[in-house]
Design a protein around this motif. Structure first.
Motif, short mmCIF file in Angstrom:
data_model
loop_
_atom_site.label_atom_id
_atom_site.label_comp_id
_atom_site.label_asym_id
_atom_site.label_seq_id
_atom_site.Cartn_x
_atom_site.Cartn_y
_atom_site.Cartn_z
N LEU A 1 -36.53 -19.09 4.97
CA LEU A 1 -35.53 -17.62 5.33
C LEU A 1 -34.70 -17.76 6.22
CD1 LEU A 1 -39.02 -15.73 5.79
CD2 LEU A 1 -37.63 -16.02 3.47
N ARG A 2 -34.44 -19.10 6.82
CA ARG A 2 -33.18 -19.51 7.48
C ARG A 2 -33.17 -18.64 8.96
NH1 ARG A 2 -28.17 -19.04 3.03
NH2 ARG A 2 -29.06 -20.36 1.54
N TYR A 3 -34.05 -19.13 9.68
CA TYR A 3 -34.07 -18.73 11.10
C TYR A 3 -34.47 -20.21 11.94
CZ TYR A 3 -39.23 -17.77 9.94
OH TYR A 3 -40.47 -17.89 9.68
N GLU A 4 -34.19 -19.73 13.17
CA GLU A 4 -34.79 -21.05 13.92
C GLU A 4 -36.11 -20.87 14.28
OE1 GLU A 4 -32.82 -23.88 15.28
OE2 GLU A 4 -31.31 -23.07 14.00
N LEU A 5 -37.01 -21.84 14.29
CA LEU A 5 -38.36 -22.11 14.70
C LEU A 5 -38.63 -21.41 15.95
CD1 LEU A 5 -41.02 -22.85 12.98
CD2 LEU A 5 -41.07 -25.08 14.70
N PRO A 6 -39.38 -20.36 16.28
CA PRO A 6 -39.51 -19.83 17.50
C PRO A 6 -40.23 -20.68 18.56
CG PRO A 6 -40.10 -18.20 16.05
CD PRO A 6 -40.01 -19.51 15.17
N PHE A 7 -40.00 -20.58 19.92
CA PHE A 7 -40.52 -21.58 20.79
C PHE A 7 -41.86 -21.01 20.80
CE2 PHE A 7 -41.61 -22.33 25.12
CZ PHE A 7 -41.34 -23.89 25.18
N GLU A 8 -42.39 -19.71 20.86
CA GLU A 8 -43.62 -19.31 21.31
C GLU A 8 -44.42 -19.53 19.93
OE1 GLU A 8 -43.74 -15.75 23.22
OE2 GLU A 8 -42.86 -16.37 24.95
N MET A 9 -45.83 -19.55 19.83
CA MET A 9 -46.47 -19.61 18.75
C MET A 9 -47.65 -18.67 19.04
SD MET A 9 -48.51 -22.58 16.75
CE MET A 9 -49.74 -22.81 17.89
N HIS A 10 -47.96 -17.59 17.83
CA HIS A 10 -49.28 -16.70 17.87
C HIS A 10 -49.91 -16.96 16.63
CE1 HIS A 10 -48.19 -15.44 21.92
NE2 HIS A 10 -46.59 -15.36 21.72
N PHE A 11 -50.91 -16.48 16.38
CA PHE A 11 -51.82 -16.30 15.25
C PHE A 11 -51.84 -15.20 14.59
CE2 PHE A 11 -52.74 -20.63 16.69
CZ PHE A 11 -52.83 -21.19 15.65
N GLY A 12 -51.93 -14.15 15.51
CA GLY A 12 -51.86 -12.70 15.18
C GLY A 12 -53.28 -12.40 14.32
N LEU A 13 -54.16 -13.13 14.66
CA LEU A 13 -55.56 -12.88 14.22
C LEU A 13 -56.13 -11.84 15.20
CD1 LEU A 13 -57.80 -13.42 12.06
CD2 LEU A 13 -58.58 -15.13 13.68
N LEU A 14 -56.62 -10.70 14.48
CA LEU A 14 -57.13 -9.39 15.24
C LEU A 14 -58.57 -9.32 15.30
CD1 LEU A 14 -54.65 -6.69 13.90
CD2 LEU A 14 -54.49 -8.13 16.13
N ALA A 15 -59.28 -9.51 16.39
CA ALA A 15 -60.76 -9.23 16.41
C ALA A 15 -61.15 -7.95 17.21
CB ALA A 15 -61.44 -10.43 17.29
N HIS A 16 -62.01 -7.35 16.62
CA HIS A 16 -62.80 -6.11 17.08
C HIS A 16 -63.99 -6.41 17.65
CE1 HIS A 16 -59.49 -4.51 15.01
NE2 HIS A 16 -59.99 -5.00 13.59
N THR A 17 -64.00 -6.39 18.91
CA THR A 17 -65.18 -6.97 19.71
C THR A 17 -66.50 -5.89 19.69
OG1 THR A 17 -64.46 -6.58 22.02
CG2 THR A 17 -64.32 -8.86 21.16
N ASP A 18 -65.96 -4.48 19.78
CA ASP A 18 -66.59 -3.31 20.01
C ASP A 18 -67.31 -3.12 18.56
OD1 ASP A 18 -64.12 -3.05 18.58
OD2 ASP A 18 -64.69 -0.73 18.63
N GLN A 19 -66.83 -4.07 17.45
CA GLN A 19 -67.70 -3.85 16.19
C GLN A 19 -68.82 -4.93 16.00
OE1 GLN A 19 -65.02 -3.41 12.94
NE2 GLN A 19 -63.78 -2.01 13.98
N ALA A 20 -68.68 -6.13 17.15
CA ALA A 20 -69.79 -7.19 16.99
C ALA A 20 -71.31 -6.42 17.21
CB ALA A 20 -69.52 -8.27 17.97
N PRO A 21 -72.24 -7.15 16.43
CA PRO A 21 -73.36 -6.38 16.56
C PRO A 21 -73.88 -6.50 18.05
CG PRO A 21 -73.55 -8.03 14.83
CD PRO A 21 -72.15 -7.92 15.58
N ALA A 22 -74.69 -5.45 18.58
CA ALA A 22 -74.75 -5.23 20.02
C ALA A 22 -75.57 -6.17 20.48
CB ALA A 22 -75.44 -3.83 20.19
N ALA A 23 -76.41 -6.81 19.84
CA ALA A 23 -77.57 -7.67 20.36
C ALA A 23 -76.71 -9.08 20.52
CB ALA A 23 -78.78 -7.95 19.19
N ILE A 24 -75.57 -9.39 20.08
CA ILE A 24 -74.73 -10.40 20.38
C ILE A 24 -73.88 -10.30 21.52
CG2 ILE A 24 -72.75 -11.70 19.35
CD1 ILE A 24 -74.22 -11.65 16.52
N LYS A 25 -73.12 -9.05 21.52
CA LYS A 25 -72.15 -9.01 22.41
C LYS A 25 -72.76 -8.45 23.84
CE LYS A 25 -71.18 -4.10 21.32
NZ LYS A 25 -70.22 -3.16 20.84
N ASN A 26 -73.97 -8.24 24.12
CA ASN A 26 -74.60 -7.90 25.29
C ASN A 26 -75.48 -8.91 25.83
OD1 ASN A 26 -73.25 -5.44 25.30
ND2 ASN A 26 -74.70 -4.28 24.14
#
Length: 338
Positions: free
Chosen positions: A158-183
């Protein structure tokens, strides 16, 4: 501009490709990014920031029943969904015959092109059809980390310079984890929960049960609870064996991939073998120690920080026949302090 990512499997490889998607979003604002992936990994790809549409397939299953009526119907539906759009760029990040087949089936927009790898890189699979199908075959450094390889291919295509910073963008929703696990950590007055990722698809990547038990005991003594995910009956048996007689250990219920991502995100950190779940931990930016019995961490393990002076909160430990508990413990203390 419409872009199609072709990265079908496996779990760790799919996670590694997410960083390339974040580069595209940053460098080419306004693009539409769709992704073809094996159905089992589709829930995770739907959590990847910037992905517009996920096209799920079952190539692994279809190969087992190639000539059945059900497979023919499923293939026809997949092909129809794949060809709903015309793409300006198809990026084959897999480099295999199966990904080449998918790329070949895609309808291109006028002036659209298929991009793929021109060569094999060390320790990674590559099959000639991937190069034959590509309109533009991109040569990559032979000694390339799996994450960097995908990022470089997309940047060159796509003809761009490789960005210096790196992120994966994987979204997690901790509020949706089972209550027994998160508490559980809060209820027991613990410093937090540390997930022990002991399961892997290859027996030669496993860490001995005795080592897991000793590590879990040390974590309990240091004020941490131990969380034990599993994905099969055999892995559940190992989880139960690690948890046996420990004061603060929790064997998680069997969770779907997206639910497992949410649950991992509630943890203080993760210690695990080279497996898909460990790579999810990296993508979630959790303090993490990855255990290697082979000298391949340079290719799939956590990448060092871009800045030399930055704290290292994700690292790999390698030794043969396997790392000692002391080595893993020291690495965990280091990432925790970082």
């Amino acid at each position: 501009m419409k872009i199609l990512i072709v990265k079908l499997s496996s779990l760790g490889d799919v996670v590694h490709a997410m960083a390339a998607v974040q580069d595209i979003v940053r460098e080419r604002p306004g693009v539409q990014i769709d992704w073809v992936v094996e159905r089992g990994f589709a829930p995770l790809v739907r959590r990847c920031k910037g992905v517009h549409r996920v096209i799920a397939c079952d190539l692994r299953q279809w190969r087992k029943t190639l000539f059945s009526a059900a497979t023919r119907r499923a293939w026809a539906l997949f092909k129809a969904e794949l060809q709903q759009e015309r793409y300006d760029a198809v990026l084959d990040l897999q480099g295999l015959t199966k990904s080449a087949l998918v790329s070949w089936l895609v309808h291109l927009a006028p002036q659209g092109k298929r991009y793929g790898m021109a060569n094999q890189t060390e320790g990674s699979s590559f099959e000639a059809p991937a190069r034959w199908v590509a309109d533009v075959a991109i040569t990559l450094p032979a000694h390339s980390h799996a994450v960097t390889r995908a990022r470089m291919l997309c940047a060159k295509a796509l003809r761009y310079e490789l960005p210096f910073e790196m992120h994966f963008g994987l979204l997690a929703h901790t509020d949706q984890a089972p209550a027994a696990i998160k508490n559980i950590a809060f209820k027991r007055g613990l410093r937090g929960m540390v997930a022990l990722v002991h399961g892997t698809s290859r027996a030669d990547k496993e860490w001995p049960l005795a080592c897991w038990r000793e590590l879990a005991q040390r974590l309990n003594e240091a004020g941490f609870g131990v969380a034990l995910p599993h994905g099969s009956p055999a892995e559940e048996q190992v989880a139960q064996a690690i948890a046996h007689d420990l004061e603060h250990a929790q064997v998680w219920p069997r969770l779907a991939l997206d639910g497992l991502t949410d649950a991992l995100a509630t943890c203080t950190g993760v210690i695990g073998v080279d497996s898909g779940l460990s790579h999810i931990a990296v993508a979630l930016a959790l303090p993490h120690v990855q255990i290697y019995n082979f000298e391949t961490a340079w290719r799939t393990g956590p990448l060092p920080p871009a800045l030399p002076e930055a704290p290292v909160f994700q690292t790999a430990v390698f030794a043969q026949p396997c790392p000692s508990v002391d080595a893993v413990w020291q690495a965990w203390q280091a990432v925790l302090n970082a």
